[in-house]
Design an enzyme around this catalytic site. Structure first.
Site, mmCIF file in Angstrom:
data_model
loop_
_atom_site.group_PDB
_atom_site.id
_atom_site.type_symbol
_atom_site.label_atom_id
_atom_site.label_comp_id
_atom_site.label_asym_id
_atom_site.label_seq_id
_atom_site.Cartn_x
_atom_site.Cartn_y
_atom_site.Cartn_z
ATOM 1 N N ARG A 109 0.825 -1.212 0.000
ATOM 2 C CA ARG A 109 0.000 0.000 0.000
ATOM 3 C C ARG A 109 0.855 1.256 0.000
ATOM 4 O O ARG A 109 0.436 2.312 -0.435
ATOM 5 C CB ARG A 109 -0.918 -0.010 1.223
ATOM 6 C CG ARG A 109 -1.834 1.178 1.328
ATOM 7 C CD ARG A 109 -3.202 0.810 1.830
ATOM 8 N NE ARG A 109 -3.139 -0.015 3.024
ATOM 9 C CZ ARG A 109 -3.318 0.465 4.259
ATOM 10 N NH1 ARG A 109 -3.532 1.739 4.447
ATOM 11 N NH2 ARG A 109 -3.279 -0.347 5.290
ATOM 12 N N TYR A 110 2.062 1.178 0.556
ATOM 13 C CA TYR A 110 2.941 2.354 0.645
ATOM 14 C C TYR A 110 4.160 2.096 -0.215
ATOM 15 O O TYR A 110 4.584 0.957 -0.409
ATOM 16 C CB TYR A 110 3.370 2.588 2.094
ATOM 17 C CG TYR A 110 2.223 2.828 3.028
ATOM 18 C CD1 TYR A 110 1.549 4.041 3.027
ATOM 19 C CD2 TYR A 110 1.796 1.836 3.902
ATOM 20 C CE1 TYR A 110 0.478 4.262 3.887
ATOM 21 C CE2 TYR A 110 0.735 2.050 4.766
ATOM 22 C CZ TYR A 110 0.081 3.264 4.753
ATOM 23 O OH TYR A 110 -0.974 3.477 5.595
ATOM 24 N N ARG A 113 7.425 0.170 1.668
ATOM 25 C CA ARG A 113 7.304 -0.979 2.570
ATOM 26 C C ARG A 113 6.141 -1.885 2.171
ATOM 27 O O ARG A 113 5.123 -1.400 1.677
ATOM 28 C CB ARG A 113 7.161 -0.523 4.028
ATOM 29 C CG ARG A 113 6.052 0.484 4.280
ATOM 30 C CD ARG A 113 6.492 1.457 5.394
ATOM 31 N NE ARG A 113 5.411 2.293 5.889
ATOM 32 C CZ ARG A 113 5.053 3.453 5.334
ATOM 33 N NH1 ARG A 113 5.654 3.887 4.236
ATOM 34 N NH2 ARG A 113 4.081 4.169 5.860
ATOM 35 N N CYS A 122 -3.653 -16.887 15.546
ATOM 36 C CA CYS A 122 -3.207 -16.116 16.719
ATOM 37 C C CYS A 122 -3.389 -16.981 17.951
ATOM 38 O O CYS A 122 -4.200 -17.902 17.942
ATOM 39 C CB CYS A 122 -4.032 -14.838 16.881
ATOM 40 S SG CYS A 122 -3.823 -13.717 15.492
ATOM 41 N N CYS A 126 -8.457 -11.364 19.203
ATOM 42 C CA CYS A 126 -8.953 -10.090 19.713
ATOM 43 C C CYS A 126 -10.283 -9.799 19.030
ATOM 44 O O CYS A 126 -10.349 -9.763 17.799
ATOM 45 C CB CYS A 126 -7.969 -8.972 19.390
ATOM 46 S SG CYS A 126 -6.277 -9.429 19.790
ATOM 47 N N CYS A 129 -10.335 -7.259 16.180
ATOM 48 C CA CYS A 129 -9.340 -7.415 15.104
ATOM 49 C C CYS A 129 -9.881 -6.944 13.753
ATOM 50 O O CYS A 129 -10.994 -7.293 13.372
ATOM 51 C CB CYS A 129 -8.943 -8.881 15.005
ATOM 52 S SG CYS A 129 -7.751 -9.195 13.692
ATOM 53 N N ARG A 131 -8.720 -7.868 10.957
ATOM 54 C CA ARG A 131 -8.624 -8.948 9.964
ATOM 55 C C ARG A 131 -9.433 -10.165 10.414
ATOM 56 O O ARG A 131 -9.125 -11.291 10.051
ATOM 57 C CB ARG A 131 -7.161 -9.342 9.713
ATOM 58 C CG ARG A 131 -6.346 -8.237 9.063
ATOM 59 C CD ARG A 131 -5.120 -8.742 8.287
ATOM 60 N NE ARG A 131 -4.361 -7.595 7.822
ATOM 61 C CZ ARG A 131 -3.187 -7.198 8.348
ATOM 62 N NH1 ARG A 131 -2.618 -7.902 9.305
ATOM 63 N NH2 ARG A 131 -2.574 -6.126 7.884
ATOM 64 N N ASP A 290 -10.698 0.660 13.237
ATOM 65 C CA ASP A 290 -11.106 0.531 11.835
ATOM 66 C C ASP A 290 -12.566 0.096 11.745
ATOM 67 O O ASP A 290 -13.072 -0.582 12.644
ATOM 68 C CB ASP A 290 -10.248 -0.527 11.134
ATOM 69 C CG ASP A 290 -8.801 -0.072 10.970
ATOM 70 O OD1 ASP A 290 -8.572 1.144 10.885
ATOM 71 O OD2 ASP A 290 -7.914 -0.960 10.931
ATOM 72 N N ASP A 327 -6.777 4.877 9.889
ATOM 73 C CA ASP A 327 -6.394 4.150 8.671
ATOM 74 C C ASP A 327 -7.597 4.257 7.736
ATOM 75 O O ASP A 327 -8.673 3.723 8.030
ATOM 76 C CB ASP A 327 -6.045 2.690 9.016
ATOM 77 C CG ASP A 327 -4.910 2.178 8.138
ATOM 78 O OD1 ASP A 327 -4.732 2.731 7.026
ATOM 79 O OD2 ASP A 327 -4.210 1.245 8.559
ATOM 80 N N LYS A 334 -2.746 5.583 6.212
ATOM 81 C CA LYS A 334 -2.916 6.142 7.545
ATOM 82 C C LYS A 334 -2.887 7.667 7.493
ATOM 83 O O LYS A 334 -1.982 8.237 6.895
ATOM 84 C CB LYS A 334 -1.794 5.648 8.456
ATOM 85 C CG LYS A 334 -1.815 4.141 8.648
ATOM 86 C CD LYS A 334 -0.637 3.681 9.482
ATOM 87 C CE LYS A 334 -0.581 2.178 9.608
ATOM 88 N NZ LYS A 334 -0.152 1.501 8.345
HETATM 89 C C1 PLP Z 1 0.196 0.153 8.563
HETATM 90 C C2 PLP Z 1 0.757 -0.493 7.384
HETATM 91 C C3 PLP Z 1 2.122 -0.392 7.124
HETATM 92 C C4 PLP Z 1 3.101 0.296 8.074
HETATM 93 O O1 PLP Z 1 2.962 1.659 8.095
HETATM 94 P P1 PLP Z 1 3.873 2.526 9.123
HETATM 95 O O2 PLP Z 1 3.291 3.879 9.035
HETATM 96 O O3 PLP Z 1 5.263 2.426 8.632
HETATM 97 O O4 PLP Z 1 3.725 1.888 10.455
HETATM 98 C C5 PLP Z 1 2.596 -0.967 5.975
HETATM 99 N N1 PLP Z 1 1.792 -1.600 5.111
HETATM 100 C C6 PLP Z 1 0.474 -1.713 5.336
HETATM 101 C C7 PLP Z 1 -0.369 -2.432 4.334
HETATM 102 C C8 PLP Z 1 -0.091 -1.185 6.492
HETATM 103 O O5 PLP Z 1 -1.396 -1.314 6.734
HETATM 104 S S1 SF4 Z 2 -5.412 -7.956 16.458
HETATM 105 FE FE1 SF4 Z 2 -5.991 -9.687 15.125
HETATM 106 S S2 SF4 Z 2 -4.080 -10.333 14.158
HETATM 107 FE FE2 SF4 Z 2 -3.526 -9.076 15.949
HETATM 108 S S3 SF4 Z 2 -3.253 -10.566 17.613
HETATM 109 FE FE3 SF4 Z 2 -5.351 -9.825 17.713
HETATM 110 S S4 SF4 Z 2 -6.537 -11.333 16.538
HETATM 111 FE FE4 SF4 Z 2 -4.391 -11.598 15.998
#
Ligand code: PLP
Ligand code: SF4
Length: 372
Positions: A109-110, A113, A122, A126, A129, A131, A290, A327, A334
């Site tokens: 996305r960025y 990175r 996990c 959580c 979460c 995801r 989110d 986000d 973000k």
């Molecule tokens: C949050 C995130 C990152 C990391 O972003 P930072 O601002 O460097 O912490 C990288 N890739 C994805 C897809 C993310 O959601």
């Molecule tokens: S937030 Fe989601 S991915 Fe992270 S530890 Fe909790 S359940 Fe696992």
């Protein structure tokens, strides 16, 4: 700092992480027994079919069972509100990760990175979460062939310099698999740093063994981001786990998610962030929750977040203050949300409101241009 009651901790094997994993609470019967009911309601049965549950005995033991709204309980015990889909905007994939995924398990996305989904597993799930859509998808650990494809993708894009290993929780992988994955991802020679996202220091601190820190140390530069949400999670066990990582030369930072009824007030977050500071874990982000489907009951307003940040700026030092970020939906990335101190500025004067509400002028502001 406290932690589990001494009589629980004195059980043989309590500090053995493998015992913790094999005694993880995750069945219908265990949930019914915790809720003190002979059988689960239809609503709760549907919740755990859609969003399974699991909590390590260690994390579970942090719950204050006399408090119906206990913040640890809210994070790990399923509740019927998870099937309330009433707020607008909720989406199973709120950050549009799927459409930013050039290869299954890789999210880009960025510019500089990428993020690797190392597993969907996990140790504790959580309830907030973002995801949680993946929990029922079966475990998706990338094969060596998958990692090879990811390395090709990364190598072909020289501007990528960081790989974030997330999930699920990558520290659920066996030591051998983790070691191989970290090693293989470095085969892209433009990768300068690795970052590992894990909630293990919070939910299973005994997993941070000497063997594990030795393994991780060999892959430096490696950063760890963990996920404490409430000061009651800052137990002696959790502090020692973080200390073992720090002593191995691995900096530990923290994500907190702003959660209604868990930590959406100044006192709780001040105590969390100063507590993290005391154990030398850097508060990195405070995420606005989110809009993930199944987490509506945790969402609070952005105004609440800004008000809390404004107070914190007035009360505590910069090392205790994370960046508050939203986000954005649709993969917008973000967006930092700062409390606003600057009221006005022109070529000569900038006018500020201090955190105590005083108006202060800074003269000789350079106005537009400068050296940017
Ligand atoms: C949050 C995130 C990152 C990391 O972003 P930072 O601002 O460097 O912490 C990288 N890739 C994805 C897809 C993310 O959601
Ligand atoms: S937030 Fe989601 S991915 Fe992270 S530890 Fe909790 S359940 Fe696992």
């Amino acid at each position: 700092m406290t932690g589990p009651a001494p009589e629980i901790k004195s059980r043989p094997d309590w500090n053995n992480w493998k015992w913790q994993v094999s005694n993880t609470q995750s069945t219908r019967a265990q949930l019914a027994s915790f809720l003190n009911t002979p059988s689960l309601t239809d609503g709760l049965s549907r919740v755990i079919e859609k969003y399974p549950w699991a909590a390590t005995p260690y994390y579970f033991s942090l719950i204050d069972t006399h408090d119906a709204q206990d913040p640890i309980k809210r994070q790990c015990v399923p509740c019927e509100h998870e099937l309330d889909f009433s707020l607008p905007g909720s989406d199973p994939d709120p950050l549009a990760e799927k459409s930013h995924s050039p290869y299954p398990g890789l999210i880009h996305r960025y510019q500089d990175r990428v993020l690797v989904i190392a597993t969907s597993r996990c140790f504790s799930y959580c309830r907030h979460c973002n995801r949680k859509r993946n929990w029922n998808a079966g475990n998706t650990v990338p094969t060596s062939a998958d990692i090879k494809k990811m390395v090709q993708y990364i190598s072909a894009r020289r501007h990528i310099r960081e790989v974030i290993i997330s999930g699920g929780d990558p520290l659920t992988l066996s030591a051998e698999m983790l070691d191989r994955m970290l090693h293989d991802l470095r085969k892209a020679d433009n990768v300068e740093v690795l970052r590992l996202g894990t909630r293990v220091p919070v939910v299973l601190p005994m997993r941070i063994t000497k063997e594990l820190t030795t393994l991780l140390k060999a892959h430096r530069p490696l950063w760890i981001n963990t996920h404490f949400n409430h000061p009651r999670e800052l137990t002696d066990d959790a502090a020692s786990a973080c200390d073992r990582l720090l002593c191995a030369g691995i900096p530990v930072s923290n994500h907190t998610v702003l959660l209604k009824g868990v930590n959406d007030d100044v006192d709780t977050l001040r105590s969390l962030f100063t507590g993290l500071n005391r154990i030398m874990v850097r508060p990195y982000y405070l995420f606005h929750c989110d809009a993930a489907k199944g987490t509506d009951h945790f969402r609070t307003s952005i105004e609440t977040g800004v008000r809390i940040m404004q107070k914190l700026w007035g009360e505590t030092g910069g090392l205790c203050i994370p960046r508050y970020v939203v986000d954005l939906p649709a993969g917008g990335g973000k967006a930092p949300v700062m409390p606003s101190f600057l009221l006005h500025s022109d070529g000569n004067t900038a006018v500020f409101r201090t955190s105590e509400g005083r108006i202060v002028k800074y003269r000789g502001a350079l106005g537009a241009g400068g050296n940017v």
